[in-house]
Design an enzyme around this catalytic site. Sequence first.
Site, PDB file in Angstrom:
ATOM      1  N   SER A  54       4.967 -53.418   8.410  1.00  0.00           N
ATOM      2  CA  SER A  54       3.670 -53.236   8.847  1.00  0.00           C
ATOM      3  C   SER A  54       2.712 -54.237   8.088  1.00  0.00           C
ATOM      4  CB  SER A  54       3.039 -51.828   8.572  1.00  0.00           C
ATOM      5  OG  SER A  54       2.997 -51.413   7.133  1.00  0.00           O
ATOM      6  N   HIS A  82       3.404 -41.189  16.315  1.00  0.00           N
ATOM      7  CA  HIS A  82       3.829 -41.600  14.855  1.00  0.00           C
ATOM      8  C   HIS A  82       3.605 -40.356  13.839  1.00  0.00           C
ATOM      9  CE1 HIS A  82       2.625 -45.678  16.186  1.00  0.00           C
ATOM     10  NE2 HIS A  82       3.777 -45.995  15.847  1.00  0.00           N
ATOM     11  N   HIS A  86       8.866 -45.470  19.524  1.00  0.00           N
ATOM     12  CA  HIS A  86       8.081 -45.502  18.151  1.00  0.00           C
ATOM     13  C   HIS A  86       8.210 -43.909  17.866  1.00  0.00           C
ATOM     14  CE1 HIS A  86       6.074 -49.438  17.304  1.00  0.00           C
ATOM     15  NE2 HIS A  86       6.969 -49.617  18.617  1.00  0.00           N
ATOM     16  N   GLY A  87       7.943 -43.689  16.488  1.00  0.00           N
ATOM     17  CA  GLY A  87       7.620 -42.410  16.087  1.00  0.00           C
ATOM     18  C   GLY A  87       8.959 -41.634  16.154  1.00  0.00           C
ATOM     19  N   ASP A  95       1.118 -55.926  18.849  1.00  0.00           N
ATOM     20  CA  ASP A  95       0.486 -54.630  19.836  1.00  0.00           C
ATOM     21  C   ASP A  95      -0.833 -54.883  20.160  1.00  0.00           C
ATOM     22  OD1 ASP A  95      -0.605 -52.152  20.121  1.00  0.00           O
ATOM     23  OD2 ASP A  95      -0.280 -51.097  18.279  1.00  0.00           O
ATOM     24  N   ASP A 113       5.896 -54.985  12.359  1.00  0.00           N
ATOM     25  CA  ASP A 113       5.504 -53.712  13.280  1.00  0.00           C
ATOM     26  C   ASP A 113       4.226 -53.668  13.521  1.00  0.00           C
ATOM     27  OD1 ASP A 113       6.212 -51.231  14.083  1.00  0.00           O
ATOM     28  OD2 ASP A 113       5.824 -50.258  12.330  1.00  0.00           O
ATOM     29  N   ASN A 144       9.841 -44.334  10.212  1.00  0.00           N
ATOM     30  CA  ASN A 144       9.243 -44.791   9.026  1.00  0.00           C
ATOM     31  C   ASN A 144       8.855 -43.351   8.102  1.00  0.00           C
ATOM     32  OD1 ASN A 144       7.416 -46.061   7.109  1.00  0.00           O
ATOM     33  ND2 ASN A 144       5.685 -45.280   8.119  1.00  0.00           N
ATOM     34  N   THR A 145       8.079 -42.535   8.769  1.00  0.00           N
ATOM     35  CA  THR A 145       7.665 -41.308   8.135  1.00  0.00           C
ATOM     36  C   THR A 145       8.689 -40.407   7.469  1.00  0.00           C
ATOM     37  OG1 THR A 145       5.681 -41.001   9.660  1.00  0.00           O
ATOM     38  CG2 THR A 145       6.452 -39.241   8.341  1.00  0.00           C
TER      39      THR A 145
HETATM   40  P1  13P Z   1       7.285 -42.273  12.213  1.00  0.00           P
HETATM   41  O1  13P Z   1       6.465 -42.745  11.359  1.00  0.00           O
HETATM   42  O2  13P Z   1       6.973 -41.401  12.984  1.00  0.00           O
HETATM   43  O3  13P Z   1       8.982 -42.562  12.135  1.00  0.00           O
HETATM   44  O4  13P Z   1       7.259 -43.845  13.411  1.00  0.00           O
HETATM   45  C1  13P Z   1       7.526 -45.259  12.799  1.00  0.00           C
HETATM   46  C2  13P Z   1       7.224 -45.988  13.690  1.00  0.00           C
HETATM   47  O5  13P Z   1       7.050 -46.004  14.969  1.00  0.00           O
HETATM   48  C3  13P Z   1       6.686 -47.477  13.335  1.00  0.00           C
HETATM   49  O6  13P Z   1       6.164 -48.486  14.256  1.00  0.00           O
END
Ligand code: 13P
Length: 287
Positions: A49, A177, A207-208, A105, A84, A231-232
């Site tokens: 990011s 996300h 994503h997410g 984006d 990202d 990511n999370t």
């Molecule tokens: P999460 O943080 O929900 O896993 O999403 C990551 C993401 O989509 C990064 O662009």
Amino acid sequence: MLVSAAEMLKKAKAGKYAVGQFNINNLEWTKAILQTAQECNSPVILGVSEGAGKYMCGFTTVAAMVSAMVEELGITVPVALHLDHGSYEGAKKCINAGFSSIMFDGSHYPIEENIEKTKELAAACHVLGLSLEAEVGSIGGEEDGVVGMGECADPKECKMVADLGVDMLAAGIGNIHGKYPANWAGLSFETLEAISKEVGDMPLVLHGGTGIPADQIKRAISLGVAKINVNTECQLAFQEATREYIEAGKDLQGKGFDPRKLLAPGTEAIKAMVKTKMELFGSVGKA
Ligand code: 13P
């Protein structure tokens, strides 16, 4: 060597599996993800990011670190280094810094401006052999403590942006996300099917990726999703293992924290999590 994500995603879409994008924030996470990809013989995308880029001393530092690590660790699976949710300016910086893939984006611009900027960046990327991801329909998340429910993109707009020559398309299908709210309705497969019909072979990006149930992930892949961002879940795995380590009092050796020891359990937890995701996405053995 870092590679564009175009080829790996074309193969993934045709083979009905998805390549994971795992976001990196430091050397330890990067090493963990690269080693796991190699162990699983899986292609991988490292997401950065703009905030993480700043934290790691700028995009040039990140590109130099990742390229050197790929070489030093003897990584032979395809690795793409991907911006990202890039802004227009951030995308240009990463193109110059040595990234091999860019996400622009432009979902917050009016569609005409999104199209104009996406076209320009696609041309700039393709001259250098980089791949470009575009986004249509904003993919929400928690903002100021309020969690949005996730928008659905307009399939016709998806078609317009796909036709600009991008290599992959992120389209909102109710995904968000971060953690999903308890009353989340799930992914809109109706929207995904309509988008897939419009865009044909274009690899779609989900994503997410944190917290989407496995059956929905599999169904999304069967309907054209070829890249899934996580990511999370990296953060959660790291947090849990680090907390356990500190609470067990293992860090107190009379010499303060040894960062190599303190970060090791979290790093191992990320490795295990990434492996589980690669198995679920079907990318194991596909390098
Ligand atoms: P999460 O943080 O929900 O896993 O999403 C990551 C993401 O989509 C990064 O662009």
